[in-house]
Design a protein around this motif. Structure first.
Motif, PDB file in Angstrom:
ATOM      1  N   ASP A 103       0.827  -1.208   0.000  1.00  0.00           N
ATOM      2  CA  ASP A 103       0.000   0.000   0.000  1.00  0.00           C
ATOM      3  C   ASP A 103       0.865   1.262   0.000  1.00  0.00           C
ATOM      4  O   ASP A 103       0.589   2.218  -0.728  1.00  0.00           O
ATOM      5  CB  ASP A 103      -0.941   0.024   1.209  1.00  0.00           C
ATOM      6  CG  ASP A 103      -2.045  -1.018   1.129  1.00  0.00           C
ATOM      7  OD1 ASP A 103      -2.293  -1.550   0.021  1.00  0.00           O
ATOM      8  OD2 ASP A 103      -2.658  -1.303   2.179  1.00  0.00           O
ATOM      9  N   ARG A 106       2.523   1.730  -3.438  1.00  0.00           N
ATOM     10  CA  ARG A 106       1.564   2.262  -4.413  1.00  0.00           C
ATOM     11  C   ARG A 106       1.342   3.759  -4.194  1.00  0.00           C
ATOM     12  O   ARG A 106       1.324   4.533  -5.142  1.00  0.00           O
ATOM     13  CB  ARG A 106       0.248   1.492  -4.323  1.00  0.00           C
ATOM     14  CG  ARG A 106       0.319   0.131  -4.945  1.00  0.00           C
ATOM     15  CD  ARG A 106      -1.041  -0.573  -5.007  1.00  0.00           C
ATOM     16  NE  ARG A 106      -0.884  -1.850  -5.676  1.00  0.00           N
ATOM     17  CZ  ARG A 106      -0.719  -3.008  -5.039  1.00  0.00           C
ATOM     18  NH1 ARG A 106      -0.700  -3.058  -3.719  1.00  0.00           N
ATOM     19  NH2 ARG A 106      -0.567  -4.126  -5.729  1.00  0.00           N
ATOM     20  N   ILE A 124      -0.751  -0.653 -10.443  1.00  0.00           N
ATOM     21  CA  ILE A 124       0.615  -0.967 -10.020  1.00  0.00           C
ATOM     22  C   ILE A 124       0.612  -2.406  -9.536  1.00  0.00           C
ATOM     23  O   ILE A 124       0.031  -2.722  -8.503  1.00  0.00           O
ATOM     24  CB  ILE A 124       1.109  -0.040  -8.892  1.00  0.00           C
ATOM     25  CG1 ILE A 124       1.043   1.421  -9.312  1.00  0.00           C
ATOM     26  CG2 ILE A 124       2.539  -0.416  -8.495  1.00  0.00           C
ATOM     27  CD1 ILE A 124       1.355   2.390  -8.196  1.00  0.00           C
TER      28      ILE A 124
END
Length: 157
Positions: A103, A106, A124
């Motif tokens: 996370d 990204r 991504i």
């Protein structure tokens, strides 16, 4: 590669009035997006390395020879007119929650690529191919376990 036409009044141009129309074209190569994404990924805490063995080694050698950073060589991108998609292979540090790290990666990549290029990052894909454990590499660097003997993993003396 993407071509971006800059209209007067946009952040991409300076001066002029809105009635001037197009003042030129900006072209952003795929490698530029890959380099930006690679740097953003490397700067994320918990990422040990980017790229798998051969591509990482080739990128490091190519970067030293050409004087350019090797970031873009281990990140694959597809760039359209207004959007981009990114694929990356990473090795993560042991103990880091991988889903949280993904996370953060990204977020860093989206912030960097969208801010620097104006392209929308639509995807991504992150392939975690290994976990880095510091003790394993520390022993391998000098080829011993600290007492002068070879590691237990050595089959031949």
């Amino acid at each position: 590669m993407v071509d971006i036409e800059s209209a007067s009044g946009n952040a991409a141009t300076s001066g002029g009035s809105a009635g001037d129309g197009v003042r030129g074209r900006t072209t952003i190569a795929d490698g530029v997006v890959a380099t930006i994404a690679g740097i953003a990924i490397r700067d994320t805490d918990g990422v040990h390395s980017v790229g798998k063995g051969a591509s990482r080694a080739l990128g490091a050698v190519t970067g030293r020879v050409s004087g350019s950073p090797s970031s873009g060589r281990t990140v694959k991108v597809e760039v359209g007119e207004k959007e981009t998609a990114i694929d990356v292979d990473v090795e993560v540090e042991y103990g880091v929650p991988i889903h949280e790290l993904a996370d953060r990666m990204r977020k860093h990549v989206i912030d960097a690529v969208e801010t620097m290029t104006g392209l929308e990052v639509v995807e991504i894909n992150i392939n975690v191919f290994d976990v880095y454990i510091p003790d394993d590499d520390d022993e391998d660097e000098d080829g011993s376990d600290g007492d002068g003997s070879r590691g237990e993993g050595a089959r031949v003396r």
